[in-house]
Design an enzyme around this catalytic site. Structure first.
Site, mmCIF file in Angstrom:
data_model
loop_
_atom_site.group_PDB
_atom_site.id
_atom_site.type_symbol
_atom_site.label_atom_id
_atom_site.label_comp_id
_atom_site.label_asym_id
_atom_site.label_seq_id
_atom_site.Cartn_x
_atom_site.Cartn_y
_atom_site.Cartn_z
ATOM 1 N N ASP A 62 0.863 -1.184 0.000
ATOM 2 C CA ASP A 62 0.000 0.000 0.000
ATOM 3 C C ASP A 62 0.896 1.228 0.000
ATOM 4 O O ASP A 62 1.707 1.417 0.919
ATOM 5 C CB ASP A 62 -0.865 -0.043 1.271
ATOM 6 C CG ASP A 62 -1.834 1.125 1.351
ATOM 7 O OD1 ASP A 62 -1.604 2.167 0.707
ATOM 8 O OD2 ASP A 62 -2.824 0.989 2.095
ATOM 9 N N ILE A 63 0.747 2.073 -0.986
ATOM 10 C CA ILE A 63 1.679 3.192 -1.145
ATOM 11 C C ILE A 63 1.559 4.213 -0.007
ATOM 12 O O ILE A 63 2.502 4.935 0.286
ATOM 13 C CB ILE A 63 1.499 3.848 -2.535
ATOM 14 C CG1 ILE A 63 2.771 4.583 -2.929
ATOM 15 C CG2 ILE A 63 0.285 4.754 -2.579
ATOM 16 C CD1 ILE A 63 2.863 4.919 -4.398
ATOM 17 N N GLY A 112 -9.731 4.731 -5.811
ATOM 18 C CA GLY A 112 -8.446 4.071 -6.000
ATOM 19 C C GLY A 112 -7.355 4.640 -5.115
ATOM 20 O O GLY A 112 -7.589 5.002 -3.956
ATOM 21 N N ASP A 118 -5.841 7.453 -5.346
ATOM 22 C CA ASP A 118 -6.105 8.870 -5.064
ATOM 23 C C ASP A 118 -6.923 9.004 -3.766
ATOM 24 O O ASP A 118 -6.567 9.775 -2.849
ATOM 25 C CB ASP A 118 -6.877 9.456 -6.263
ATOM 26 C CG ASP A 118 -6.880 10.971 -6.330
ATOM 27 O OD1 ASP A 118 -6.295 11.609 -5.442
ATOM 28 O OD2 ASP A 118 -7.473 11.508 -7.288
ATOM 29 N N TYR A 178 -8.677 4.074 -15.032
ATOM 30 C CA TYR A 178 -8.392 4.593 -16.375
ATOM 31 C C TYR A 178 -8.173 3.502 -17.419
ATOM 32 O O TYR A 178 -8.009 3.796 -18.609
ATOM 33 C CB TYR A 178 -7.214 5.561 -16.335
ATOM 34 C CG TYR A 178 -7.590 6.959 -15.832
ATOM 35 C CD1 TYR A 178 -8.895 7.281 -15.459
ATOM 36 C CD2 TYR A 178 -6.631 7.965 -15.746
ATOM 37 C CE1 TYR A 178 -9.233 8.545 -15.003
ATOM 38 C CE2 TYR A 178 -6.966 9.248 -15.292
ATOM 39 C CZ TYR A 178 -8.266 9.536 -14.923
ATOM 40 O OH TYR A 178 -8.594 10.792 -14.486
HETATM 41 N N1 AR6 Z 1 -1.417 1.687 -2.955
HETATM 42 C C1 AR6 Z 1 -0.896 1.324 -4.155
HETATM 43 N N2 AR6 Z 1 -1.636 1.112 -5.260
HETATM 44 C C2 AR6 Z 1 -2.980 1.244 -5.134
HETATM 45 C C3 AR6 Z 1 -3.617 1.627 -3.920
HETATM 46 C C4 AR6 Z 1 -2.776 1.845 -2.802
HETATM 47 N N3 AR6 Z 1 -3.264 2.207 -1.607
HETATM 48 N N4 AR6 Z 1 -4.961 1.673 -4.143
HETATM 49 C C5 AR6 Z 1 -5.171 1.331 -5.436
HETATM 50 N N5 AR6 Z 1 -3.988 1.067 -6.029
HETATM 51 P P1 AR6 Z 1 -6.397 3.872 -9.878
HETATM 52 P P2 AR6 Z 1 -5.937 5.297 -12.449
HETATM 53 C C6 AR6 Z 1 -3.689 0.647 -7.418
HETATM 54 O O1 AR6 Z 1 -7.768 3.552 -10.289
HETATM 55 O O2 AR6 Z 1 -6.248 4.082 -13.235
HETATM 56 C C7 AR6 Z 1 -9.183 7.984 -9.362
HETATM 57 O O3 AR6 Z 1 -10.550 8.128 -9.124
HETATM 58 C C8 AR6 Z 1 -4.794 0.028 -8.231
HETATM 59 O O4 AR6 Z 1 -4.989 -1.336 -7.843
HETATM 60 O O5 AR6 Z 1 -6.153 4.376 -8.491
HETATM 61 O O6 AR6 Z 1 -4.754 6.131 -12.824
HETATM 62 C C9 AR6 Z 1 -8.506 9.301 -9.727
HETATM 63 O O7 AR6 Z 1 -9.129 10.404 -9.084
HETATM 64 C C10 AR6 Z 1 -4.217 0.138 -9.632
HETATM 65 O O8 AR6 Z 1 -3.261 -0.907 -9.858
HETATM 66 O O9 AR6 Z 1 -5.737 5.014 -10.855
HETATM 67 C C11 AR6 Z 1 -8.680 9.363 -11.209
HETATM 68 O O10 AR6 Z 1 -9.941 9.918 -11.569
HETATM 69 C C12 AR6 Z 1 -3.437 1.454 -9.570
HETATM 70 O O11 AR6 Z 1 -3.318 1.789 -8.178
HETATM 71 C C13 AR6 Z 1 -8.617 7.921 -11.621
HETATM 72 O O12 AR6 Z 1 -9.005 7.158 -10.491
HETATM 73 C C14 AR6 Z 1 -4.098 2.622 -10.294
HETATM 74 O O13 AR6 Z 1 -5.513 2.575 -10.146
HETATM 75 C C15 AR6 Z 1 -7.217 7.505 -12.002
HETATM 76 O O14 AR6 Z 1 -7.236 6.201 -12.493
#
Ligand code: AR6
Length: 196
Positions: free
Chosen positions: A32-33, A54, A56, A143
């Site tokens: 978890d980042i 996610g 964010d 995304y």
């Molecule tokens: N630590 C590390 N990685 C994570 C964590 C965490 N705590 N939580 C999720 N991931 P996403 P995107 C992973 O959807 O595709 C948001 O609503 C997840 O499993 O977070 O760039 C923003 O506001 C996946 O592998 O980002 C934007 O609107 C990765 O992080 C949109 O989503 C990216 O998933 C961005 O979408």
């Protein structure tokens, strides 16, 4: 234990999914980042810097309201670029908000924009004199960017930056949330790192 950056070493240096690119360590871990103690963690943000789900959502929840206050003042960030704020209550002192592309089939400049988001994040880190940065896998959640392709673009962009640009980075760590993403990055690591 890598005490400075807060995570146990998974493997001895130089083996497994850890490599060196011109003096900087590049490594993959699953986790978890928001737990990271690197100088900065990177957020997978949207172009309005408006928060969301996610990673964010997790970063804003863990870091508290100061991060969003700074995001509001920044007034957004174009796709492919990055902005820096405080880390608020996180262990990391800074959050770098990177905006990856929404995946629309692959012929809409997604690869270039994804590479730019990684490169611009590292540029910001270098400009601020940071030594360690942790990235999630940008664009591969909401995304919709296919993770096998995204992992190769990500690692290639980072290796090129570390090789070619001026920086004081000592550690670039990918913190991958789930097993599937970790495996995609492990496979891409085997393809990209031996070329360098
Ligand atoms: N630590 C590390 N990685 C994570 C964590 C965490 N705590 N939580 C999720 N991931 P996403 P995107 C992973 O959807 O595709 C948001 O609503 C997840 O499993 O977070 O760039 C923003 O506001 C996946 O592998 O980002 C934007 O609107 C990765 O992080 C949109 O989503 C990216 O998933 C961005 O979408």
């Amino acid at each position: 234990m890598n005490a400075r950056h807060g995570l146990p070493r998974l493997r001895p240096r130089g083996l497994g999914h850890e490599g060196r690119v011109r003096g900087a360590v590049l490594e993959l871990v699953q986790g978890d980042i928001t737990d990271q103690e690197t100088d900065a963690i990177v957020n997978a943000a949207n172009a309005r810097l408006a928060g969301g789900g996610g990673v964010d959502g997790a970063i804003h929840r863990a870091g508290g309201p100061r991060i969003m206050e700074e995001c509001r003042r920044l007034g957004g960030c174009p796709t492919g670029e990055a902005r820096i704020t405080t880390g608020g209550e996180l262990k990391a002192r800074h959050v770098i908000h990177a905006v990856g592309p929404v995946y629309r089939g692959g012929a809409s400049g997604e690869e270039h924009l994804l590479a730019s988001a990684y490169r611009n994040s590292l540029r910001l880190a270098a400009e601020h004199g940071l030594e360690s940065v942790a990235f999630p896998s940008l664009s591969t959640g909401a995304y919709g960017y296919p993770v096998q392709d995204a992992a190769e673009v990500a690692l290639q962009a980072i290796v090129e930056f570390l090789e070619n640009e001026r920086h004081g980075l000592e550690l670039v760590r990918f913190v991958l949330f789930d097993r599937r993403t970790m495996e995609a990055f492990e496979e891409a690591f085997e393809r990209v790192l031996p070329r360098h």
